[in-house]
Every structure is written in C-alpha cells, then in structure tokens.
Design a protein around this motif. Sequence first.
Motif, mmCIF file in Angstrom:
data_model
loop_
_atom_site.group_PDB
_atom_site.id
_atom_site.type_symbol
_atom_site.label_atom_id
_atom_site.label_comp_id
_atom_site.label_asym_id
_atom_site.label_seq_id
_atom_site.Cartn_x
_atom_site.Cartn_y
_atom_site.Cartn_z
ATOM 1 N N THR A 1 20.798 -26.024 -0.237
ATOM 2 C CA THR A 1 20.412 -25.268 0.956
ATOM 3 C C THR A 1 20.650 -23.778 0.737
ATOM 4 N N HIS A 2 21.777 -23.435 0.153
ATOM 5 C CA HIS A 2 22.082 -22.029 -0.134
ATOM 6 C C HIS A 2 21.061 -21.453 -1.118
ATOM 7 N N GLU A 3 20.753 -22.225 -2.149
ATOM 8 C CA GLU A 3 19.768 -21.783 -3.140
ATOM 9 C C GLU A 3 18.404 -21.554 -2.501
ATOM 10 N N MET A 4 17.993 -22.482 -1.662
ATOM 11 C CA MET A 4 16.696 -22.347 -0.990
ATOM 12 C C MET A 4 16.706 -21.152 -0.038
ATOM 13 N N THR A 5 17.812 -20.941 0.643
ATOM 14 C CA THR A 5 17.931 -19.808 1.559
ATOM 15 C C THR A 5 17.840 -18.493 0.781
ATOM 16 N N GLU A 6 18.538 -18.416 -0.340
ATOM 17 C CA GLU A 6 18.495 -17.205 -1.157
ATOM 18 C C GLU A 6 17.093 -16.975 -1.720
ATOM 19 N N THR A 7 16.448 -18.038 -2.142
ATOM 20 C CA THR A 7 15.082 -17.916 -2.656
ATOM 21 C C THR A 7 14.148 -17.397 -1.562
ATOM 22 N N ALA A 8 14.257 -17.981 -0.378
ATOM 23 C CA ALA A 8 13.416 -17.540 0.743
ATOM 24 C C ALA A 8 13.724 -16.079 1.092
ATOM 25 N N LYS A 9 14.989 -15.731 1.086
ATOM 26 C CA LYS A 9 15.394 -14.350 1.382
ATOM 27 C C LYS A 9 14.811 -13.395 0.342
ATOM 28 N N LYS B 270 12.169 -13.873 -1.614
ATOM 29 C CA LYS B 270 10.713 -13.804 -1.468
ATOM 30 C C LYS B 270 10.325 -12.955 -0.257
ATOM 31 N N THR B 271 11.085 -13.065 0.819
ATOM 32 C CA THR B 271 10.823 -12.255 2.006
ATOM 33 C C THR B 271 11.022 -10.775 1.689
ATOM 34 N N GLU B 272 12.083 -10.463 0.949
ATOM 35 C CA GLU B 272 12.328 -9.072 0.565
ATOM 36 C C GLU B 272 11.208 -8.553 -0.335
ATOM 37 N N GLU B 273 10.751 -9.388 -1.268
ATOM 38 C CA GLU B 273 9.647 -8.989 -2.149
ATOM 39 C C GLU B 273 8.377 -8.723 -1.335
ATOM 40 N N ALA B 274 8.089 -9.610 -0.393
ATOM 41 C CA ALA B 274 6.893 -9.436 0.444
ATOM 42 C C ALA B 274 7.011 -8.168 1.286
ATOM 43 N N ALA B 275 8.186 -7.921 1.832
ATOM 44 C CA ALA B 275 8.393 -6.716 2.642
ATOM 45 C C ALA B 275 8.228 -5.468 1.780
ATOM 46 N N GLN B 276 8.766 -5.499 0.559
ATOM 47 C CA GLN B 276 8.626 -4.343 -0.328
ATOM 48 C C GLN B 276 7.170 -4.138 -0.712
ATOM 49 N N ALA B 277 6.465 -5.230 -0.980
ATOM 50 C CA ALA B 277 5.039 -5.122 -1.310
ATOM 51 C C ALA B 277 4.270 -4.517 -0.139
ATOM 52 N N ALA B 278 4.618 -4.930 1.074
ATOM 53 C CA ALA B 278 3.957 -4.379 2.264
ATOM 54 C C ALA B 278 4.276 -2.893 2.404
ATOM 55 N N ARG B 279 5.542 -2.516 2.149
ATOM 56 C CA ARG B 279 5.910 -1.088 2.228
ATOM 57 C C ARG B 279 5.157 -0.289 1.167
ATOM 58 N N ASP B 280 5.076 -0.853 -0.047
ATOM 59 C CA ASP B 280 4.352 -0.161 -1.121
ATOM 60 C C ASP B 280 2.886 0.010 -0.754
ATOM 61 N N LYS B 281 2.271 -1.052 -0.248
ATOM 62 C CA LYS B 281 0.855 -0.992 0.128
ATOM 63 C C LYS B 281 0.657 0.013 1.256
ATOM 64 N N SER B 282 1.566 0.002 2.210
ATOM 65 C CA SER B 282 1.485 0.950 3.325
ATOM 66 C C SER B 282 1.600 2.376 2.805
ATOM 67 N N GLY B 283 2.514 2.596 1.862
ATOM 68 C CA GLY B 283 2.669 3.920 1.282
ATOM 69 C C GLY B 283 1.417 4.355 0.543
ATOM 70 N N GLN B 284 0.824 3.417 -0.195
ATOM 71 C CA GLN B 284 -0.411 3.732 -0.914
ATOM 72 C C GLN B 284 -1.526 4.068 0.068
ATOM 73 N N THR B 285 -1.607 3.283 1.129
ATOM 74 C CA THR B 285 -2.639 3.529 2.141
ATOM 75 C C THR B 285 -2.412 4.880 2.809
ATOM 76 N N THR B 286 -1.161 5.184 3.104
ATOM 77 C CA THR B 286 -0.830 6.474 3.717
ATOM 78 C C THR B 286 -1.195 7.612 2.771
ATOM 79 N N ASP B 287 -0.854 7.453 1.497
ATOM 80 C CA ASP B 287 -1.186 8.491 0.514
ATOM 81 C C ASP B 287 -2.694 8.671 0.410
ATOM 82 N N ALA B 288 -3.419 7.551 0.359
ATOM 83 C CA ALA B 288 -4.880 7.629 0.251
ATOM 84 C C ALA B 288 -5.474 8.289 1.494
#
Length: 139
Positions: free
Chosen positions: A50-58, A60-78
């Motif tokens: 359960t801990h392993e799955m929670t950490e994995t989900a956490k 992946k969520t952080e990666e998705a959030a960072q990807a969204a921030r990066d994309k938002s930054g790129q869109t803002t720059d463009a």
Amino acid sequence: MASNNQSFQAGQAEGWTEEQTRNMTDAARQKAPEAKDKTLETAEATKAKTHEMTETAKHKTEEAAQAARDKSGQTTDATHQMVLETKDQTARIMQETGEKVKNMAQEAAETAKNMFGNAGSGEAETKNPTDDSPADDKH
C-alpha cells in the motif's frame, strides 16, 4: 453386569474424548503462533505494498503536475512571443500608414499648388477650367 460394562465403556469414551480434546487444543496452541506470525507477515506485506502504491501514485501525480506546469509555461512563453510580434507588426503597420497618409497629404498639397498656382511665389495663376487663357491676364 451390563451396567458395569456400560460404565466402563462410557469411561473409556470419556477418556478418549478428553484425550482428543487435549490433542486438538495442543495442536491449536502449537499452530496459533504460526498463524499469528503469518497474519503479521501478511499485514506487513499489505502495508508495504500500500505504501509503495501510494508513493508511486504520488510520484506520478507530481510528474503530471510538473508536466502541466511546463506546458503552461511553454504556452505562456509562446503567447508572450506572439503578443510581442503582434505589437511589433502593429507598430510597423501604423508607421507605414502614417508615412502613406503623410505622402498622400504632400501629394495633395503639390497637386493643389499646381492646380491653383504657387502661393509662395506671389503669382496666383487661376485657370478657368473651360478656358485655356489665364483668368487674371493683364496685358
């Protein structure tokens, strides 16, 4: 005698039952720690998974959030780049339009001077559009 025999058999059955009960109780007592250990192992494995799955989900969520921030930054720059380009284009168009209007005004002034005479020379030649001779002709 039957009753002595029956008492004897009942005693034997009771003894056998007590012995079987003791054997079962002893076996249960011997197996109880194993069952307890197995239950703890299962609980710990479940907790770890359960801990392993929670950490994995956490993660992946952080990666998705960072990807969204990066994309938002790129869109803002463009978008910012497009705004700057549009601003520059607008300024260039306004400059060109101003130059064209200025040139048209100068051409109109030149045409008016040529049509009505040169106001700066003091000689105003006015032509009658239907007559080829100057209107203020003094002989």
